[in-house]
Design a protein around this motif. Structure first.
Motif, PDB file in Angstrom:
ATOM      1  N   ALA A   8      34.409 -15.743  10.414  1.00 10.17           N
ATOM      2  CA  ALA A   8      33.944 -14.699   9.506  1.00 10.17           C
ATOM      3  C   ALA A   8      33.327 -13.580  10.328  1.00 10.17           C
ATOM      4  O   ALA A   8      32.350 -13.787  11.049  1.00 10.17           O
ATOM      5  CB  ALA A   8      32.926 -15.263   8.519  1.00 10.17           C
ATOM      6  N   GLY A   9      33.920 -12.396  10.235  1.00 12.28           N
ATOM      7  CA  GLY A   9      33.467 -11.255  11.027  1.00 12.28           C
ATOM      8  C   GLY A   9      34.459 -10.963  12.135  1.00 12.28           C
ATOM      9  O   GLY A   9      34.651 -11.800  13.023  1.00 12.28           O
ATOM     10  N   ALA A  10      35.075  -9.796  12.094  1.00 12.04           N
ATOM     11  CA  ALA A  10      36.102  -9.442  13.078  1.00 12.04           C
ATOM     12  C   ALA A  10      35.617  -8.330  13.999  1.00 12.04           C
ATOM     13  O   ALA A  10      36.389  -7.462  14.410  1.00 12.04           O
ATOM     14  CB  ALA A  10      37.393  -9.035  12.381  1.00 12.04           C
ATOM     15  N   GLY A  11      34.329  -8.360  14.344  1.00  9.65           N
ATOM     16  CA  GLY A  11      33.801  -7.433  15.338  1.00  9.65           C
ATOM     17  C   GLY A  11      34.066  -7.949  16.740  1.00  9.65           C
ATOM     18  O   GLY A  11      34.904  -8.839  16.949  1.00  9.65           O
ATOM     19  N   LEU A  12      33.336  -7.414  17.708  1.00  7.02           N
ATOM     20  CA  LEU A  12      33.580  -7.788  19.105  1.00  7.02           C
ATOM     21  C   LEU A  12      33.410  -9.278  19.330  1.00  7.02           C
ATOM     22  O   LEU A  12      34.267  -9.940  19.918  1.00  7.02           O
ATOM     23  CB  LEU A  12      32.638  -6.996  20.020  1.00  7.02           C
ATOM     24  N   ILE A  13      32.291  -9.855  18.862  1.00 10.08           N
ATOM     25  CA  ILE A  13      32.053 -11.278  19.129  1.00 10.08           C
ATOM     26  C   ILE A  13      32.959 -12.143  18.266  1.00 10.08           C
ATOM     27  O   ILE A  13      33.415 -13.205  18.698  1.00 10.08           O
ATOM     28  CB  ILE A  13      30.561 -11.646  18.930  1.00 10.08           C
ATOM     29  N   ASP A  34      36.901 -11.081   6.578  1.00  7.88           N
ATOM     30  CA  ASP A  34      36.309  -9.774   6.879  1.00  7.88           C
ATOM     31  C   ASP A  34      36.808  -8.790   5.833  1.00  7.88           C
ATOM     32  O   ASP A  34      38.022  -8.708   5.595  1.00  7.88           O
ATOM     33  CB  ASP A  34      36.721  -9.317   8.291  1.00  7.88           C
ATOM     34  N   PRO A  35      35.930  -8.042   5.189  1.00  7.71           N
ATOM     35  CA  PRO A  35      36.364  -7.170   4.093  1.00  7.71           C
ATOM     36  C   PRO A  35      37.055  -5.880   4.526  1.00  7.71           C
ATOM     37  O   PRO A  35      37.575  -5.143   3.682  1.00  7.71           O
ATOM     38  CB  PRO A  35      35.055  -6.860   3.370  1.00  7.71           C
ATOM     39  N   TRP A  50      44.122 -14.101   5.899  1.00  6.57           N
ATOM     40  CA  TRP A  50      43.001 -13.155   5.810  1.00  6.57           C
ATOM     41  C   TRP A  50      42.351 -13.262   4.452  1.00  6.57           C
ATOM     42  O   TRP A  50      43.038 -13.394   3.422  1.00  6.57           O
ATOM     43  CB  TRP A  50      43.495 -11.723   6.021  1.00  6.57           C
ATOM     44  N   TYR A  51      41.029 -13.218   4.434  1.00  8.45           N
ATOM     45  CA  TYR A  51      40.272 -13.231   3.189  1.00  8.45           C
ATOM     46  C   TYR A  51      39.155 -12.201   3.289  1.00  8.45           C
ATOM     47  O   TYR A  51      38.543 -12.042   4.343  1.00  8.45           O
ATOM     48  CB  TYR A  51      39.691 -14.615   2.887  1.00  8.45           C
ATOM     49  N   ALA A  52      38.891 -11.543   2.172  1.00  8.98           N
ATOM     50  CA  ALA A  52      37.844 -10.529   2.172  1.00  8.98           C
ATOM     51  C   ALA A  52      36.450 -11.149   2.090  1.00  8.98           C
ATOM     52  O   ALA A  52      35.477 -10.550   2.542  1.00  8.98           O
ATOM     53  CB  ALA A  52      38.048  -9.563   1.006  1.00  8.98           C
ATOM     54  N   THR A  53      36.359 -12.346   1.498  1.00  8.22           N
ATOM     55  CA  THR A  53      35.056 -12.983   1.298  1.00  8.22           C
ATOM     56  C   THR A  53      35.097 -14.460   1.677  1.00  8.22           C
ATOM     57  O   THR A  53      36.173 -15.083   1.666  1.00  8.22           O
ATOM     58  CB  THR A  53      34.604 -12.873  -0.176  1.00  8.22           C
ATOM     59  N   LEU A  54      33.922 -15.004   1.944  1.00  8.75           N
ATOM     60  CA  LEU A  54      33.824 -16.434   2.206  1.00  8.75           C
ATOM     61  C   LEU A  54      34.246 -17.245   0.987  1.00  8.75           C
ATOM     62  O   LEU A  54      34.941 -18.267   1.117  1.00  8.75           O
ATOM     63  CB  LEU A  54      32.396 -16.807   2.606  1.00  8.75           C
ATOM     64  N   ASP A  55      33.835 -16.818  -0.205  1.00  7.08           N
ATOM     65  CA  ASP A  55      34.196 -17.552  -1.414  1.00  7.08           C
ATOM     66  C   ASP A  55      35.710 -17.672  -1.572  1.00  7.08           C
ATOM     67  O   ASP A  55      36.225 -18.730  -1.961  1.00  7.08           O
ATOM     68  CB  ASP A  55      33.596 -16.876  -2.651  1.00  7.08           C
ATOM     69  N   LEU A  80      23.834 -20.181   4.012  1.00  4.67           N
ATOM     70  CA  LEU A  80      23.550 -20.866   2.745  1.00  4.67           C
ATOM     71  C   LEU A  80      24.813 -21.009   1.908  1.00  4.67           C
ATOM     72  O   LEU A  80      25.010 -22.029   1.226  1.00  4.67           O
ATOM     73  CB  LEU A  80      22.480 -20.101   1.966  1.00  4.67           C
ATOM     74  N   ALA A  81      25.689 -20.011   1.946  1.00  9.70           N
ATOM     75  CA  ALA A  81      26.954 -20.101   1.214  1.00  9.70           C
ATOM     76  C   ALA A  81      27.812 -21.233   1.761  1.00  9.70           C
ATOM     77  O   ALA A  81      28.446 -21.982   0.986  1.00  9.70           O
ATOM     78  CB  ALA A  81      27.702 -18.766   1.299  1.00  9.70           C
ATOM     79  N   CYS A  82      27.824 -21.398   3.072  1.00  9.17           N
ATOM     80  CA  CYS A  82      28.591 -22.487   3.682  1.00  9.17           C
ATOM     81  C   CYS A  82      27.993 -23.843   3.292  1.00  9.17           C
ATOM     82  O   CYS A  82      28.725 -24.794   2.987  1.00  9.17           O
ATOM     83  CB  CYS A  82      28.609 -22.332   5.198  1.00  9.17           C
TER      84      CYS A  82
END
Length: 344
Positions: A8-13, A34-35, A50-55, A80-82
């Motif tokens: 979750a998160g497609a930034g540098l890290i 990643d949205p 690909w998914y925009a949200t964790l849900d 907490l969502a996980c």
């Protein structure tokens, strides 16, 4: 069948985590969450869902665990969502942005029996593994002193991004937290801190230099000096050869001293007296042998084993929370001028 891990998160890290999963044993990259359009494009590049949200990702049942490489401010809520979804998660550092939130996340995970790890990847570096082994072997005797230095120069354009000029974006929160986690692994829990900060060079709201006194529960005393306004080679990034983006030097940045010997890192130089212990007798140096595997790849493989129930977390959520406690204590001490005691 490989253990499926989403990022979750497609930034540098996040991108580094994704490529590490691809290279790791017995795990596979299953999805990018990643949205943004850039996140969707990265999922296409990696040939995964690909998914925009964790849900949405949870509902699709495409992952056995997820690495949370999302912005720091949402680490707590995504963890907490996980937990609510029953999905093991590796939360990038910092585990949360404050102590109260961290306690809530840990309590929820414990109640639900969901594994949470923290992305302090340096602990997976074979160099740190060997250093911990040396310390625990008793080769240094009783630890008496430790010193860590984190000096580097962030260039002026770095601060063109507004949030980097404001509180919470300085080297204490963004960089020092990794060093604190390593010191916990090598030296045990920190009992109290006394800190000073300054920002007189750039004049931004955020600190640029901090000097910190540490007292460990064992009685060991230490100092940490961190600055992102010093043109210098003495930081983990510039000495450990973990990340090809940083030009490596041959310097050290951590020193641990004990009654029988001392250890410098990352050169892993182990110093001890050859004969009688004391400064009149010669002191000699040896270097234990260690591997050079990528710690992010090792971390991804380890996460897979934790998901499968084969390993306990090397760096648990509680370990990540302990580092957050110290960082928050450093900020309180610098603001008040008082020693701050930590009760984990």
């Amino acid at each position: 069948m490989s253990t499926r891990i989403a990022v979750a998160g497609a930034g540098l890290i996040g991108k580094r985590h994704a490529t590490a999963i691809v290279a790791a044993k017995d795990v596979e990259l299953s999805a990018i969450v990643d949205p943004t359009d850039a996140g969707r494009a990265f999922a296409v590049e990696m040939n995964v869902a690909w998914y925009a949200t964790l849900d949405a990702m949870f509902a699709a049942n495409v992952a056995d665990g997820v690495i949370l490489a999302v912005p720091n401010t949402v680490h707590g809520e995504t963890a907490l969502a996980c937990v609510a979804a029953g999905m093991p998660a590796l939360v990038e550092k910092p585990f949360t942005t404050d102590v109260a939130e961290g306690r809530a996340v840990l309590a929820a995970a414990q109640a639900a029996g969901v594994a949470l790890l923290t992305g302090h990847h340096r602990r997976h570096n074979p160099l740190i593994t060997k250093a911990v082994e040396v310390v625990k072997s008793g080769a240094l005797g009783t630890l008496t002193a430790v010193q860590a230095q984190t000096w580097f120069l962030k260039p002026d354009p770095y601060f063109d991004v507004e949030w980097r000029r404001h509180k919470g974006a300085g080297p204490v929160y963004l960089n020092l937290i990794h060093d604190i986690d390593v010191l916990h692994a090598l030296c045990g829990p920190i009992e109290s801190v006394h800190a000073m900060e300054s920002n007189f060079v750039r004049g931004n709201e955020v600190e640029e230099t901090a000097v910190i006194l540490l007292k460990f529960r064992s009685g060991l005393l230490g100092t940490v000096n961190v600055s992102d306004a010093a043109a210098a080679p003495w930081s983990w990034e510039l000495t450990a050869r973990e990340n090809a983006h940083y030009a490596a030097t041959s310097e050290n940045c951590y020193w641990i001293g004990g009654t029988d010997g001392s250890l410098a890192l990352p050169n892993l130089a182990l110093w001890s007296h050859a004969g009688e212990k004391g400064w009149w007798d010669p002191i000699t140096m040896t270097k234990p042998i260690f591997e050079f595997d990528d710690p992010l790849v090792l971390q991804a493989a380890h996460f897979g084993r934790v998901i499968r129930g084969e390993d306990a977390p090397l760096v648990s959520g509680a370990d990540g929370f302990a580092a957050v406690e110290v960082i928050e204590a450093v900020k309180r001490s610098a603001a008040t001028g008082q020693t701050v005691h930590i009760f984990a």
